[in-house]
Design a protein around this motif. Structure first.
Motif, mmCIF file in Angstrom:
data_model
loop_
_atom_site.group_PDB
_atom_site.id
_atom_site.type_symbol
_atom_site.label_atom_id
_atom_site.label_comp_id
_atom_site.label_asym_id
_atom_site.label_seq_id
_atom_site.Cartn_x
_atom_site.Cartn_y
_atom_site.Cartn_z
ATOM 1 N N TYR A 48 0.726 -1.199 -0.134
ATOM 2 C CA TYR A 48 -0.083 -0.130 -0.068
ATOM 3 C C TYR A 48 0.726 1.316 -0.087
ATOM 4 O O TYR A 48 2.080 1.254 0.268
ATOM 5 C CB TYR A 48 -0.816 0.262 1.224
ATOM 6 C CG TYR A 48 -2.090 -0.818 1.374
ATOM 7 C CD1 TYR A 48 -3.482 -0.326 0.981
ATOM 8 C CD2 TYR A 48 -2.194 -2.096 1.698
ATOM 9 C CE1 TYR A 48 -4.426 -0.955 1.021
ATOM 10 C CE2 TYR A 48 -3.048 -2.825 1.796
ATOM 11 C CZ TYR A 48 -4.321 -2.315 1.446
ATOM 12 O OH TYR A 48 -5.473 -3.114 1.642
ATOM 13 N N GLN A 98 0.616 5.999 5.176
ATOM 14 C CA GLN A 98 -0.009 6.840 5.637
ATOM 15 C C GLN A 98 0.970 8.245 5.731
ATOM 16 O O GLN A 98 2.194 8.101 5.997
ATOM 17 C CB GLN A 98 -0.480 6.382 7.074
ATOM 18 C CG GLN A 98 -1.429 5.400 7.147
ATOM 19 C CD GLN A 98 -2.709 5.640 6.524
ATOM 20 O OE1 GLN A 98 -2.848 6.792 6.254
ATOM 21 N NE2 GLN A 98 -3.312 4.627 6.175
ATOM 22 N N GLY A 99 0.656 9.384 5.014
ATOM 23 C CA GLY A 99 1.317 10.644 4.998
ATOM 24 C C GLY A 99 2.037 10.819 3.832
ATOM 25 O O GLY A 99 2.842 11.726 3.687
ATOM 26 N N GLU A 118 -11.520 7.895 1.886
ATOM 27 C CA GLU A 118 -9.959 8.280 2.549
ATOM 28 C C GLU A 118 -9.074 7.143 1.899
ATOM 29 O O GLU A 118 -7.885 7.498 2.319
ATOM 30 C CB GLU A 118 -10.180 8.509 4.112
ATOM 31 C CG GLU A 118 -10.452 7.165 4.709
ATOM 32 C CD GLU A 118 -12.083 7.396 5.160
ATOM 33 O OE1 GLU A 118 -12.021 6.412 6.128
ATOM 34 O OE2 GLU A 118 -12.789 7.767 4.234
ATOM 35 N N ASP A 119 -9.513 6.225 1.538
ATOM 36 C CA ASP A 119 -8.308 5.202 1.046
ATOM 37 C C ASP A 119 -7.822 5.553 -0.180
ATOM 38 O O ASP A 119 -6.852 5.129 -0.766
ATOM 39 C CB ASP A 119 -9.247 3.993 1.161
ATOM 40 C CG ASP A 119 -9.677 3.426 2.206
ATOM 41 O OD1 ASP A 119 -9.177 3.794 3.405
ATOM 42 O OD2 ASP A 119 -10.622 2.342 1.959
ATOM 43 N N ARG A 158 -4.265 3.646 0.575
ATOM 44 C CA ARG A 158 -3.810 3.645 1.985
ATOM 45 C C ARG A 158 -4.626 2.432 2.667
ATOM 46 O O ARG A 158 -5.888 2.213 2.302
ATOM 47 C CB ARG A 158 -4.045 4.849 2.612
ATOM 48 C CG ARG A 158 -3.282 5.949 2.118
ATOM 49 C CD ARG A 158 -3.625 7.352 3.045
ATOM 50 N NE ARG A 158 -2.790 8.401 2.712
ATOM 51 C CZ ARG A 158 -3.313 9.449 2.003
ATOM 52 N NH1 ARG A 158 -4.458 9.444 1.806
ATOM 53 N NH2 ARG A 158 -2.643 10.597 1.630
ATOM 54 N N ARG A 170 -6.600 0.154 5.346
ATOM 55 C CA ARG A 170 -7.377 0.149 6.516
ATOM 56 C C ARG A 170 -7.568 -1.160 6.802
ATOM 57 O O ARG A 170 -7.835 -1.944 6.051
ATOM 58 C CB ARG A 170 -8.730 0.941 6.345
ATOM 59 C CG ARG A 170 -8.675 2.533 6.559
ATOM 60 C CD ARG A 170 -9.947 3.281 6.410
ATOM 61 N NE ARG A 170 -10.795 2.667 5.293
ATOM 62 C CZ ARG A 170 -11.787 2.018 5.574
ATOM 63 N NH1 ARG A 170 -12.354 1.611 6.694
ATOM 64 N NH2 ARG A 170 -12.558 1.526 4.409
#
Length: 287
Positions: free
Chosen positions: A19, A22-23, A196-197, A216, A218
């Motif tokens: 993936y 994050q960030g 948000e992914d 991202r 989850r």
């Protein structure tokens, strides 16, 4: 709505799926040598060990408009995939017929394809690519309609026909020459994705910049795969849908390193054909 039967987890494997971290910044990938000092691929990626469920016992549950992918048990009459002109002339019509039958569309136009083989790509074979081992979707909410319009124009059709009708971009993915023993495809149930992914990534070509989605992680993501997919089987993958009122619009997917692959596994060879699916004015998604 009727609840789905519970899933048998005894045939689940755990494998890494790559993936976007994050960030991480918006990724950019060059499909030609980039300027000096510019990396071919930007962005930070992380491998997440995740459960991936064997979808074969559940195959009849999966639907292109619901989960975003679907298994077809249909052999191909084509055996030669190395010549791009031959693929376009002979295999594209077959793919169009298969996608038309599976979707109930008014018209299907095949417009692009990729043959994948790691050793052949690394050996310099032309028009052959390696499997993609990053979680992605081939188009975005922006690039999907742009590509659809461009392909209609290339076919001599006024892109204005897209106005007022549902259309989609659907891949038909098939193993060639032998069953898949390594680098199979995994698919994330589209219903387990959230806004948000999705992260837009740029693909830079000498004459244009395209967009795909990367994702991202989850914990809610639900992953599936079809072990040892054979050349007489194929997978439909939803990469864009103009309908926003219910169907799967995008499908996160990725090749991955299968821990059950034998040490002497035959390298995967596959072909995916991209199609533009025109449903016709007033067509509603399947329930």
């Amino acid at each position: 709505m009727t609840a789905e039967p519970p899933i048998d987890r005894t045939s689940t494997i755990v494998a890494p799926l790559v993936y976007l971290a994050q960030g991480s910044e918006r990724p950019v990938r060059y499909n030609f040598p980039p300027p000096p000092g510019v990396p071919v691929q930007s962005g930070t990626f992380v491998a997440e060990p995740l459960p991936i469920v064997d979808a074969r016992p559940l195959a009849d549950r999966f639907d292109l408009d619901r989960q975003g992918f679907e298994l077809l048990r249909r052999p191909s009459a084509v055996t030669e995939f190395d010549d791009p002109a031959h693929v376009r002339a002979v295999y594209y019509p077959e793919v169009e017929a298969e996608v038309w039958a599976a979707t109930g569309a008014e018209r299907v136009i095949a417009f692009d394809h990729n043959v994948r083989s790691r050793p052949r790509a690394q050996g310099g074979a032309t028009a052959v690519k390696e499997p993609v081992k990053r979680v992605h979707n081939d188009f975005t909410a922006t690039s999907g309609p742009v590509r659809a319009a461009a392909e209609l124009a290339a076919a001599g059709i006024d892109p204005a026909v897209l106005e007022g009708q549902r259309f989609a971009l659907v891949n038909l993915w098939r193993p060639i020459r032998a069953p898949v023993e390594e680098s199979p495809l995994a698919f994330c149930d589209a219903r387990s994705l959230a806004a948000e992914d999705f992260v837009t990534a740029d693909l830079v070509y000498p004459d244009r910049v395209g967009e795909i989605y990367q994702f991202r992680h989850r914990p809610e993501h639900r992953w599936y795969y079809f072990p040892r997919l054979a050349p007489d089987e194929a997978l439909l993958i939803k990469c864009y849908d103009s309908a926003t009122d219910g169907p799967a619009r995008f499908t996160a997917h990725s090749a991955f390193d299968d821990p059950t692959s034998p040490a002497d596994a035959r390298p995967r060879e596959s072909i995916e054909v991209r199609t533009l699916v025109l449903y016709g004015p007033g067509t509603q998604p399947r329930a």
